[in-house]
Design a protein around this motif. Structure first.
Motif, PDB file in Angstrom:
ATOM      1  N   GLN A  61      -5.334   7.224  -2.395  1.00 41.16           N
ATOM      2  CA  GLN A  61      -6.660   7.429  -2.159  1.00 41.16           C
ATOM      3  C   GLN A  61      -7.262   6.227  -2.884  1.00 41.16           C
ATOM      4  OE1 GLN A  61      -8.240  10.692  -4.249  1.00 41.16           O
ATOM      5  NE2 GLN A  61     -10.257  10.718  -2.981  1.00 41.16           N
ATOM      6  N   ALA A  62      -6.669   5.819  -4.103  1.00 36.34           N
ATOM      7  CA  ALA A  62      -7.297   4.383  -4.669  1.00 36.34           C
ATOM      8  C   ALA A  62      -7.017   3.260  -3.662  1.00 36.34           C
ATOM      9  CB  ALA A  62      -6.719   4.158  -5.980  1.00 36.34           C
ATOM     10  N   ARG A  63      -5.802   3.074  -2.953  1.00 37.25           N
ATOM     11  CA  ARG A  63      -5.724   1.938  -2.175  1.00 37.25           C
ATOM     12  C   ARG A  63      -6.385   1.961  -1.021  1.00 37.25           C
ATOM     13  NH1 ARG A  63       0.836   2.661  -3.296  1.00 37.25           N
ATOM     14  NH2 ARG A  63       0.632   2.575  -5.328  1.00 37.25           N
ATOM     15  N   LEU A  64      -6.722   3.298  -0.408  1.00 31.30           N
ATOM     16  CA  LEU A  64      -7.370   3.352   0.866  1.00 31.30           C
ATOM     17  C   LEU A  64      -8.787   4.140   0.651  1.00 31.30           C
ATOM     18  CD1 LEU A  64      -3.757   4.273   2.944  1.00 31.30           C
ATOM     19  CD2 LEU A  64      -5.335   2.066   2.792  1.00 31.30           C
ATOM     20  N   PRO A  65      -9.450   3.967   0.421  1.00 33.36           N
ATOM     21  CA  PRO A  65     -10.729   4.579   0.061  1.00 33.36           C
ATOM     22  C   PRO A  65     -11.369   5.615   0.949  1.00 33.36           C
ATOM     23  CG  PRO A  65     -11.192   2.325  -0.257  1.00 33.36           C
ATOM     24  CD  PRO A  65      -9.855   2.474   0.159  1.00 33.36           C
ATOM     25  N   ASP A  66     -11.134   5.175   2.253  1.00 31.12           N
ATOM     26  CA  ASP A  66     -11.598   5.959   3.535  1.00 31.12           C
ATOM     27  C   ASP A  66     -10.633   7.118   3.708  1.00 31.12           C
ATOM     28  OD1 ASP A  66     -13.906   4.440   3.361  1.00 31.12           O
ATOM     29  OD2 ASP A  66     -13.264   3.093   4.875  1.00 31.12           O
ATOM     30  N   THR A  72       0.670  -1.018   0.091  1.00 33.35           N
ATOM     31  CA  THR A  72      -0.001  -0.103   0.012  1.00 33.35           C
ATOM     32  C   THR A  72       0.817   1.052   0.096  1.00 33.35           C
ATOM     33  OG1 THR A  72      -1.908  -1.222   1.141  1.00 33.35           O
ATOM     34  CG2 THR A  72      -1.818   1.124   1.102  1.00 33.35           C
TER      35      THR A  72
END
Length: 139
Positions: free
Chosen positions: A102-107, A27
């Motif tokens: 952002q794409a890897r951790l949507p929150d 990530t």
């Protein structure tokens, strides 16, 4: 005599090494510098200790439990205190880090400017240790 150092590598105790390694390596983009030998344990196959690097930043991870001794779930009492620890990573462009993650951790919440002149992006790892990517606010 002046003490001189070449860097710093904090050691974090982790509940699940494969999960933590996936977070830091896959990530965030850290690379493995060195690791202890793989062990076969009831929890799976993993190294108990890892030394990771992202550019000049270094972090070490160590399992909080020996093989076969890890409880089935994270101990809430242990996890709650991890929030007291935050690692700050200097970077050139906090917004670019946010765009990448952002794409890897949507929150993930967007970065914000602190009143003391730093643009900061806060997140937590699987063990609830705080991480902050930061850079001086651009004028």
């Amino acid at each position: 005599m002046t003490i001189r150092v070449n860097g710093l590598a904090p050691l974090l105790q982790v509940y699940d090494m494969p999960e933590s390694l996936a977070f830091y390596r896959d990530t965030l983009g850290f690379e493995v510098v060195e690791a202890s030998p793989l062990v076969d344990a009831p929890e799976g196959r993993f190294s108990h200790w890892m030394w990771l690097r992202l550019g000049p930043a270094h972090v070490m991870l160590n399992t909080a439990y020996d093989a076969g001794e890890r409880p089935a779930t994270r101990a809430a009492a242990r996890q709650q205190w991890h929030g007291d620890t935050c690692l700050y990573f200097g970077c050139a462009d906090v917004d670019a880090v946010y765009a990448t993650l952002q794409a890897r951790l949507p929150d993930l919440r967007p970065p914000a400017d602190a009143p003391y002149g730093m643009r900061q992006l806060y997140l937590s790892d699987p063990d609830r240790y705080g991480l902050c990517f930061q850079a001086p606010v651009r004028s």
